[in-house]
Design an enzyme around this catalytic site. Structure first.
Site, short mmCIF file in Angstrom:
data_model
loop_
_atom_site.label_atom_id
_atom_site.label_comp_id
_atom_site.label_asym_id
_atom_site.label_seq_id
_atom_site.Cartn_x
_atom_site.Cartn_y
_atom_site.Cartn_z
N TRP A 290 0.83 -1.21 0.00
CA TRP A 290 0.00 0.00 0.00
C TRP A 290 0.86 1.26 0.00
O TRP A 290 0.53 2.24 -0.68
CB TRP A 290 -0.98 -0.03 1.18
CG TRP A 290 -1.82 -1.28 1.15
CD1 TRP A 290 -1.83 -2.28 2.06
CD2 TRP A 290 -2.72 -1.68 0.10
NE1 TRP A 290 -2.68 -3.29 1.65
CE2 TRP A 290 -3.24 -2.94 0.45
CE3 TRP A 290 -3.13 -1.11 -1.10
CZ2 TRP A 290 -4.15 -3.64 -0.34
CZ3 TRP A 290 -4.05 -1.80 -1.90
CH2 TRP A 290 -4.54 -3.04 -1.52
N LYS B 186 -11.50 -2.08 8.89
CA LYS B 186 -10.72 -2.90 9.84
C LYS B 186 -11.29 -2.63 11.25
O LYS B 186 -12.16 -3.34 11.70
CB LYS B 186 -9.24 -2.54 9.79
CG LYS B 186 -8.68 -2.37 8.40
CD LYS B 186 -8.46 -3.67 7.65
CE LYS B 186 -7.78 -3.38 6.32
NZ LYS B 186 -7.64 -4.55 5.47
N ASP C 181 -1.07 6.69 6.68
CA ASP C 181 -2.14 5.75 6.35
C ASP C 181 -2.25 4.77 7.52
O ASP C 181 -1.38 3.92 7.71
CB ASP C 181 -1.79 5.02 5.05
CG ASP C 181 -2.80 3.93 4.69
OD1 ASP C 181 -3.78 3.73 5.46
OD2 ASP C 181 -2.62 3.28 3.65
#
Lengths: 354, 354
Positions: free
Chosen positions: B100, B191, B167
């Site tokens: 990511w 999440k 992030d």
């Protein structure tokens, strides 16, 4: 008391769809797991995504004709940007029929020349411009099929050789059109398709790849096509409920069936608006939307009385858009004819009462 | 049988949250309307949005400190782009700790010079780079706090005068950090916060407005701040479930409470991985994630047996990411300690069995 929900969007969904959606939040697919807590790459959800995409194409009659269906995030407002990013090389033509068309125009201007070939801004967007012409040298022509706010709807689309791009957010799946005429159709889910949180894009793949600029990954239609709408985690719940709603529509008989119902609902309400001297329609008669009927009271002093009667009858969501005022009865696919009858009854009761 | 859900995301949510979410799909707020069919501008939903935003700031201890909380669409992947669009004027520093982070770097490169100040790509991202330095003249430093795929986690963050952008998709709300150090934090909901379909952005407003480029409307943080996350229709359901989950966390005792539980879960599993000779951890010990524990069997021939035993115990979602293989047990906030004990019991049973 069950409400008669005329909300402009997010809006009424079929009761059976809501029941299944509620159940899936607790136990999806009989697996003792919530739909919300499973991997988007698990087979049960991949099946949902594929079914949603294929149902969308099937209902529009666009299977095996070079089109791809995508379920992305960001709403139609992000599509205003993506359309320009992906398709606007030099010049595009736009039709300005309302707030959302206007916003689409603003976004596109950062990417090239934008010709506004027709506009009804002069009269508060209360009609659809006609008689405009589209130059042959534009990259595409963009229009908005239905103006949710003011309540107009394009009944015909221009004959042109350039790519037709259409924002159908508020009337997709509500009426039969020659969908093959369009190269790109997009629609936020939250009217005739599902809950807020996902956007359907139908794109003819051959129109892509023609602009020279760099397209960011998440704004690139080709990336999303190549990744089957799973370039990143999709809006799982919204896609699932959209799939259920599309299946509901297919089981009913598809667009031909629902168009007939929608025409009946619209005729019932507009007939009453025209007959009852206490009410007046807002937009040009020939451009009236079958989805969003806008009207005002001829005597504003009756507002409190009418509002109270509506509330007592369980009618919800008929306030006009904050930018327009008056009333707006939205009659999306899932709204029963009976709910429109209840509204008409209240309008007639008001006439008898005063 | 109730499953023990170790899915990496979308992932387990609190049972009570799922019950309330399921109920709201049928009847929200006692109004006899589904949450899915009400206007996002109706008071009940505006209240939900405001509560979600204020709970996020409150749990992170960032109230009244110049930060705004946004709930947008598009996932963290769209934030890779928005961060660069809004903040990258000339040059930015990025730490590459996984897939990511790598994707964030790729997006940023279209907007300016990108310095990769540290990377663990050489060893498949199985550690967190240390000892790197951040030049003073960059617009910001970007990092990814937790690598969901390989299972590493940044335990400390660099001391620097430049803006910290992070992030935190896979470990936000899981542990106490000095959140004031960060100028921008973003996280996909799926999440520790809610279902897929919305993204939380926490941004210090003073860092905005410094780049000279044109920012498209829907990618402009300032637009979303000015419109209270309602520049267009938000992802209503996902925001609602996120609000419920944040309220659940607050009621439990907030981040200090859950951090303790998370540390216990991680210690229980990693202790077993290290003790049991049939298993081996994948990443550097000091960088092990408390959220995603990755491990492999030392004897691959035991795979079928172990998988069967897991299945029989109701363990779900411990397959490793398709790019890594092996196993990955994700232990997000809503996963009970008991579920980790069940997994450890199976690991010990395997040891006894063979």
């Amino acid at each position: 008391m069950k409400k008669h929900n005329f909300s402009a969007g997010p809006c009424i969904l079929p009761e059976d769809v809501l029941k299944k959606a509620s159940e899936a939040v607790l136990n999806f697919n009989g697996d003792n797991l919530s739909l919300l807590e499973i991997s988007h790459r698990s087979k049960p959800f991949v099946d949902v995504m594929e079914k949603a995409r294929s149902l969308a194409l099937e209902l529009l009659g666009l299977e095996n004709k070079g089109y791809k269906a995508l379920f992305l995030q960001g709403g139609a407002s992000l599509e205003f940007l993506m359309v320009a990013y992906n398709l606007l090389q030099k010049k595009a033509a736009y039709l300005n029929t309302g707030t959302w068309a206007d916003n689409a125009i603003k976004e596109a201007k950062a990417f090239g020349e934008v010709l506004v070939v027709g506009s009804s801004k002069d009269k508060g967007f209360n009609y659809i411009p006609k008689g405009y012409s589209i130059p042959e040298d534009v990259d595409y022509f963009h229009c908005t099929s239905n103006n949710t706010i003011v309540g107009t709807q394009m009944k015909t689309f221009p004959k042109t050789n350039v790519s037709l791009v259409c924002d159908m957010s508020s009337d997709i799946f509500s009426r039969q059109l020659d969908f093959e005429k369009f190269d790109l159709i997009y629609a936020g889910a939250q009217k005739n398709m599902g809950p807020a949180g996902t956007t359907l894009i139908i794109v003819k793949e051959e129109i892509l790849g023609k602009v020279e600029r760099h397209i960011p990954t998440m704004l690139d239609y080709q990336v999303h096509i190549d990744k089957d709408s799973m370039a990143n985690t999709p809006s799982v719940f919204a896609v699932y409920v959209s799939m259920l709603t599309l299946q509901w529509l297919k089981d009913l008989g598809g667009i031909p069936f629902i168009e007939e119902v929608n025409n009946k609902k619209a005729a019932l309400l507009y007939t009453e608006i025209d007959r009852n001297s206490l009410f007046k329609g807002v937009v040009a008669k020939e451009d009236r939307s079958t989805m969003n009927a806008t009207f005002v009271l001829t005597d504003e002093n009756l507002t409190a009385t009418f509002d109270k009667m509506c509330k007592q009858a369980g009618i919800n969501g008929i306030d006009g858009h904050r930018s327009v005022g008056g009333y707006r009865a939205s009659m999306y696919n899932a709204l029963p004819l009976y709910s429109v009858q209840v509204l008409v009854d209240v309008m007639q009761e008001l006439e008898r009462t005063i």
